[in-house]
Design an enzyme around this catalytic site. Structure first.
Site, PDB file in Angstrom:
ATOM      1  N   LYS A 193      51.178  56.858 111.764  1.00  0.00           N
ATOM      2  CA  LYS A 193      50.982  55.517 112.298  1.00  0.00           C
ATOM      3  C   LYS A 193      51.558  55.449 113.701  1.00  0.00           C
ATOM      4  O   LYS A 193      52.668  55.911 113.954  1.00  0.00           O
ATOM      5  CB  LYS A 193      51.673  54.483 111.414  1.00  0.00           C
ATOM      6  CG  LYS A 193      51.438  53.056 111.839  1.00  0.00           C
ATOM      7  CD  LYS A 193      52.048  52.092 110.838  1.00  0.00           C
ATOM      8  CE  LYS A 193      51.724  50.671 111.194  1.00  0.00           C
ATOM      9  NZ  LYS A 193      52.241  49.737 110.200  1.00  0.00           N
TER      10      LYS A 193
ATOM     11  N   SER B 208      34.983  56.588 119.638  1.00  0.00           N
ATOM     12  CA  SER B 208      36.243  57.321 119.718  1.00  0.00           C
ATOM     13  C   SER B 208      37.340  56.603 120.497  1.00  0.00           C
ATOM     14  O   SER B 208      37.129  55.565 121.109  1.00  0.00           O
ATOM     15  CB  SER B 208      36.067  58.742 120.260  1.00  0.00           C
ATOM     16  OG  SER B 208      35.933  58.741 121.650  1.00  0.00           O
TER      17      SER B 208
ATOM     18  N   TYR C 127      37.312  58.247 115.702  1.00  0.00           N
ATOM     19  CA  TYR C 127      37.977  59.547 115.747  1.00  0.00           C
ATOM     20  C   TYR C 127      38.728  59.702 117.063  1.00  0.00           C
ATOM     21  O   TYR C 127      38.447  59.005 118.033  1.00  0.00           O
ATOM     22  CB  TYR C 127      36.973  60.692 115.555  1.00  0.00           C
ATOM     23  CG  TYR C 127      35.959  60.803 116.664  1.00  0.00           C
ATOM     24  CD1 TYR C 127      36.167  61.661 117.740  1.00  0.00           C
ATOM     25  CD2 TYR C 127      34.802  60.042 116.647  1.00  0.00           C
ATOM     26  CE1 TYR C 127      35.238  61.753 118.768  1.00  0.00           C
ATOM     27  CE2 TYR C 127      33.867  60.133 117.668  1.00  0.00           C
ATOM     28  CZ  TYR C 127      34.086  60.987 118.720  1.00  0.00           C
ATOM     29  OH  TYR C 127      33.181  61.081 119.733  1.00  0.00           O
TER      30      TYR C 127
END
Length: 82
Positions: free
Chosen positions: A9, A25, A58
């Site tokens: 995180k 992305s 991603y």
């Protein structure tokens, strides 16, 4: 049965830039990725703490030491709600 867990995180980081001509992305400073244990191409969840909007995308590794958090998509940048 498959259970999805969160392994890393990066909390309360601010987006430092955006490239609206790129499809999908997020580019992250390589130092941030290393510290969080995130690898290039890894699926990540992005949450806007101001409005609760969330999506997944991603990662792309960015230049070390820049602090870059660059959102790469027009789709995920929305107008503020009124």
């Amino acid at each position: 049965m498959q259970i999805e867990v969160v392994k890393s995180k990066i909390h309360r980081v601010s987006v430092t830039g955006a490239d609206l001509d790129y499809v999908g992305s997020i580019t992250l400073d390589d130092d941030l990725m290393e510290a969080a244990g995130i690898i290039p191409g890894e699926r990540v969840y992005i949450v806007n703490v101001n409005n609760g909007e969330r999506f997944d995308t991603y990662t792309i590794s960015g230049e070390k030491g820049t602090g870059a958090v660059v959102l790469l998509s027009l789709i995920h940048i929305s107008e503020p709600t009124r």
